[in-house]
Design a protein around this motif. Structure first.
Motif: not given
Length: 321
Positions: A141-152, A170-181
């Motif tokens: 998960g690289f964060g929102p599309a076109a964010s700094t994280s997703d760009t670099y 979004g970061w909250s959503d990705l954190g939940s996805q990581l926790q849920d596998g």
């Protein structure tokens, strides 16, 4: 007398009784990023500070992050925003992925925020504890599309030999996805501590993954970032300082905003660092001494006025004419 009128009078007194507010905006919006990230916390809190002190309405707006914020502020869709120097340079040069060829030159810098570290995390149960141990095909998960994280970050990990499936959100959503596998790794470019990670480590074990010295050197040589150390004190379960890289963030404003309004915004922000740190502790870096880290965006005349009055010199080439 109405509550709104009372607020306006209080705000005028705080800003100075002789200030002409006739051309000020009635409300302000600060473009931030997704919920669960530092931009949202910092930007929303900053908007509330400005609104409360100047007696206007205001708040933070959820966006896709620094790249989109440059576009929103340039167009005047929002008055203020937060951005990172990499996406700012792209937008100013007409290289924004959101609007290729459009030079977003109506964006002015206000003040430094903090450095954005690039960091990687996985669940302890995954066994992933280094860049080299990320398996081929890992869902990252690289964060929102076109964010700094997703760009670099995708390019950085590709440079380091990681093969992955790219996921955005979004970061909250990705954190939940990581926790849920549902994903294997999150690659963050965000101010620290990252709220989604702080929440995650309370609920489960987290591996904080650092760059080796050789990987750090390679990334610094090939990308617009600098070496950075994430202190062990950043997270409750981080046992040692973490080697990383970082990129500076600055607050921005539409260049057409009134000079006096911007002067008051910068004055409030720079003269109340204790209150800024109450919003987010990364604001410890939101001080005039860090002006030197912007060599890209011109400073708004209202910001320049406050800096010069307080003994800080601005390179003439970085002053909006």
């Amino acid at each position: 007398m109405t509550t709104a009128a009372s607020l306006a009078i209080v705000g005028a007194a705080r800003a100075g009784d002789s200030v002409d507010r006739s051309d000020w905006p009635n409300s302000i919006t600060v473009a931030t990023a997704s919920q669960g990230g530092t931009y949202y916390v910092y930007g929303s809190g900053w908007a509330n500070l400005i609104a409360d002190e100047l007696g206007i309405s205001g708040g933070g707006e959820i966006t896709g992050g620094p790249t989109q914020n440059m576009a929103l502020v340039h167009s005047g869709d929002v008055a203020l925003g937060l951005t990172t120097m990499g996406p700012a340079a792209q937008a100013l040069n007409g290289e924004s992925p959101l609007a290729p060829g459009m030079k977003m030159n109506n964006v002015c810098a206000l003040f430094p925020m903090y450095e954005t570290p690039f960091s990687v995390a996985a669940l302890s149960s995954s066994g992933i504890d280094s860049i080299d141990s990320i398996p081929d095909g890992a869902r990252i998960g690289f964060g929102p599309a076109a964010s700094t994280s997703d760009t670099y970050f995708p390019a950085i990990l590709s440079e380091l030999g990681v093969e992955y499936e790219r996921r955005n959100g979004g970061w909250s959503d990705l954190g939940s996805q990581l926790q849920d596998g549902l994903i294997d790794v999150v690659a963050f470019a965000a101010g620290i501590p990252i709220p989604a990670v702080s929440q995650l480590e309370v609920q489960t074990g987290v591996n904080f993954i650092e760059f080796t010295e050789a990987q750090q050197e390679e990334v610094v040589n090939d990308f617009p970032v600098a070496p950075f150390t994430i202190p062990a004190s950043t997270y409750s379960t981080l046992g040692h300082d973490l080697r990383a890289v970082s990129m500076w963030n600055f607050t921005i404003a539409n260049c057409d905003l009134p000079e006096e309004f911007v002067y008051q915004v910068v004055r409030l922000s720079m003269e109340n660092n204790d209150r800024m740190r109450d919003i987010h502790r990364s604001a410890a870096s939101s001080v005039p001494e860090n002006l030197k880290y912007n060599t890209i965006l011109p400073y708004h005349p209202g910001a320049v006025r406050w800096y010069e009055e307080n003994g800080y010199d601005i390179d003439p080439s970085l002053i909006r004419q």
